[in-house]
Design a protein around this motif. Sequence first.
Motif, short mmCIF file in Angstrom:
data_model
loop_
_atom_site.label_atom_id
_atom_site.label_comp_id
_atom_site.label_asym_id
_atom_site.label_seq_id
_atom_site.Cartn_x
_atom_site.Cartn_y
_atom_site.Cartn_z
N GLU A 197 -19.29 -10.27 -1.76
CA GLU A 197 -18.79 -11.18 -2.79
C GLU A 197 -17.60 -10.56 -3.52
N THR A 198 -17.71 -9.29 -3.86
CA THR A 198 -16.60 -8.59 -4.52
C THR A 198 -15.38 -8.52 -3.62
N LEU A 199 -15.59 -8.20 -2.34
CA LEU A 199 -14.49 -8.10 -1.38
C LEU A 199 -13.77 -9.44 -1.23
N ASN A 200 -14.51 -10.52 -1.13
CA ASN A 200 -13.88 -11.84 -0.99
C ASN A 200 -13.03 -12.19 -2.21
N THR A 290 26.15 -5.57 13.07
CA THR A 290 25.63 -6.75 12.38
C THR A 290 25.53 -6.44 10.89
N ASN A 291 25.17 -7.44 10.12
CA ASN A 291 24.97 -7.24 8.69
C ASN A 291 23.51 -6.97 8.34
N ALA A 292 22.66 -6.82 9.36
CA ALA A 292 21.23 -6.65 9.13
C ALA A 292 20.92 -5.26 8.59
N ARG A 293 20.03 -5.21 7.61
CA ARG A 293 19.51 -3.95 7.10
C ARG A 293 18.28 -3.55 7.92
N SER A 294 17.84 -2.32 7.75
CA SER A 294 16.65 -1.87 8.46
C SER A 294 15.57 -1.49 7.46
N GLY A 295 14.31 -1.66 7.86
CA GLY A 295 13.16 -1.32 7.02
C GLY A 295 11.99 -0.91 7.89
N THR A 296 10.86 -0.69 7.26
CA THR A 296 9.66 -0.28 7.98
C THR A 296 8.47 -1.13 7.55
N LEU A 297 7.71 -1.60 8.53
CA LEU A 297 6.45 -2.30 8.28
C LEU A 297 5.34 -1.56 9.00
N ASP A 298 4.14 -1.58 8.44
CA ASP A 298 3.02 -0.81 8.97
C ASP A 298 1.80 -1.72 9.13
N PRO A 299 1.69 -2.44 10.26
CA PRO A 299 0.63 -3.45 10.40
C PRO A 299 -0.76 -2.88 10.60
N GLU A 300 -0.87 -1.59 10.96
CA GLU A 300 -2.17 -1.00 11.25
C GLU A 300 -2.56 0.10 10.27
N GLY A 301 -1.75 0.32 9.23
CA GLY A 301 -2.10 1.32 8.23
C GLY A 301 -1.92 2.75 8.68
N ALA A 302 -0.96 3.01 9.58
CA ALA A 302 -0.77 4.35 10.14
C ALA A 302 -0.48 5.39 9.06
N THR A 303 0.25 5.01 8.03
CA THR A 303 0.64 5.97 6.99
C THR A 303 -0.32 5.98 5.81
N LEU A 304 -1.37 5.18 5.86
CA LEU A 304 -2.26 5.02 4.71
C LEU A 304 -3.57 5.79 4.90
N THR A 305 -4.18 6.16 3.78
CA THR A 305 -5.46 6.86 3.81
C THR A 305 -6.58 5.85 4.04
N ASP A 306 -7.43 6.13 5.02
CA ASP A 306 -8.49 5.18 5.36
C ASP A 306 -9.50 5.09 4.22
N GLY A 307 -10.14 3.93 4.16
CA GLY A 307 -11.14 3.69 3.12
C GLY A 307 -11.13 2.24 2.68
N PRO A 308 -11.95 1.88 1.71
CA PRO A 308 -12.10 0.48 1.34
C PRO A 308 -10.86 -0.16 0.74
N ASP A 309 -9.91 0.64 0.23
CA ASP A 309 -8.70 0.08 -0.36
C ASP A 309 -7.55 -0.07 0.63
N LEU A 310 -7.71 0.49 1.83
CA LEU A 310 -6.59 0.48 2.78
C LEU A 310 -6.12 -0.92 3.12
#
Length: 329
Positions: A197-200, A290-310
């Motif tokens: 319930e809290t997670l939802n 081109t005029n495009a800038r570059s950035g980074t997206l992380d769809p699988e949490g590679a740079t994040l610490t695992d756990g309930p907040d990830l």
Amino acid sequence: MKTPALLLASSILFGATAAWAAPDVVVSIKPIHSLVAAVMQGVGEPTLIVEGAASPHTFTMKPSNARAVEGADLVFWMGPGMEAFLEKPLQALASDATVVELDDVDGLTKLPFREGGAFDAHDHDDEGHEHEEHAEGHDHAHDETAEAREDHHHDHDAFDTHLWLDPTNAKAMASAIEKALVDADPDNAAIYASNLETLNKRIDALDKEIAETVAPVKDKPFVVFHDAYQYFEAHYGVRVAGSVTVSPEAIPGAERVQEIHEKVKELGAACVFAEPQFEPRLIQVVTEGTNARSGTLDPEGATLTDGPDLYFELMRSIATNLKTCLSGA
């Protein structure tokens, strides 16, 4: 035996140690490990297989992973479309475990794979969702070059398994996670139910926050390194124009790179996004001239610490990085 209500009350009063012993739970990848960890809070901590910056697309099982699977009571994974490395070990080692394939639970919106490096931006309805024929399996135009066929080997009826990038799917998976935990560990059922319930509620709040974050830039086209974002795209109405390579295992050839380069120029794509676990040099080639800038997206949490907040950090970082790059901030 304590009733669920008394169990919950005593766990709150005396702490997590008052809960009954937790089952041994193993989870394949960080995003779903986060959901499992959130439902298990106060009972136990699940074991993660694909740790750190490793990618499930190129992961190799270690002996410690095999031991964890062999000793598990419950194993959660997305399915063979995401973690192909785990299919045979589950068959060989998890005979005593309940294995939950989360890409097959009730209530999911599933979208078909898009083939070819560049694909047309999709129409969205007023609420930011794609038209029903997309969700029902509407075929996208396929790149029929030999290169594209070699780079992408999915069946025509297969679907994209980055399902967690739609928060509605995350809630459906969380519900299935809670049910499996209750079935395996009914003594802690009240805690699992309260945690769900809290997670939802947290996911609902996150969903609203992300919609507000990306609203100012949702009409600006961008290109991604690997086509992992269409659930986020469909749910929030952002404009993914194409990918540098559809499969992260495949190195795009000169023809594919030129195709994406032309697509970036043609659409006036504001940004091209790499991912932290993949070589970003291709992005430099694609954006050159081109005029495009570059950035980074992380769809699988590679740079994040695992756990309930990830899960929340992962979704929030995608939205924030999109807004930052697309707005030129």
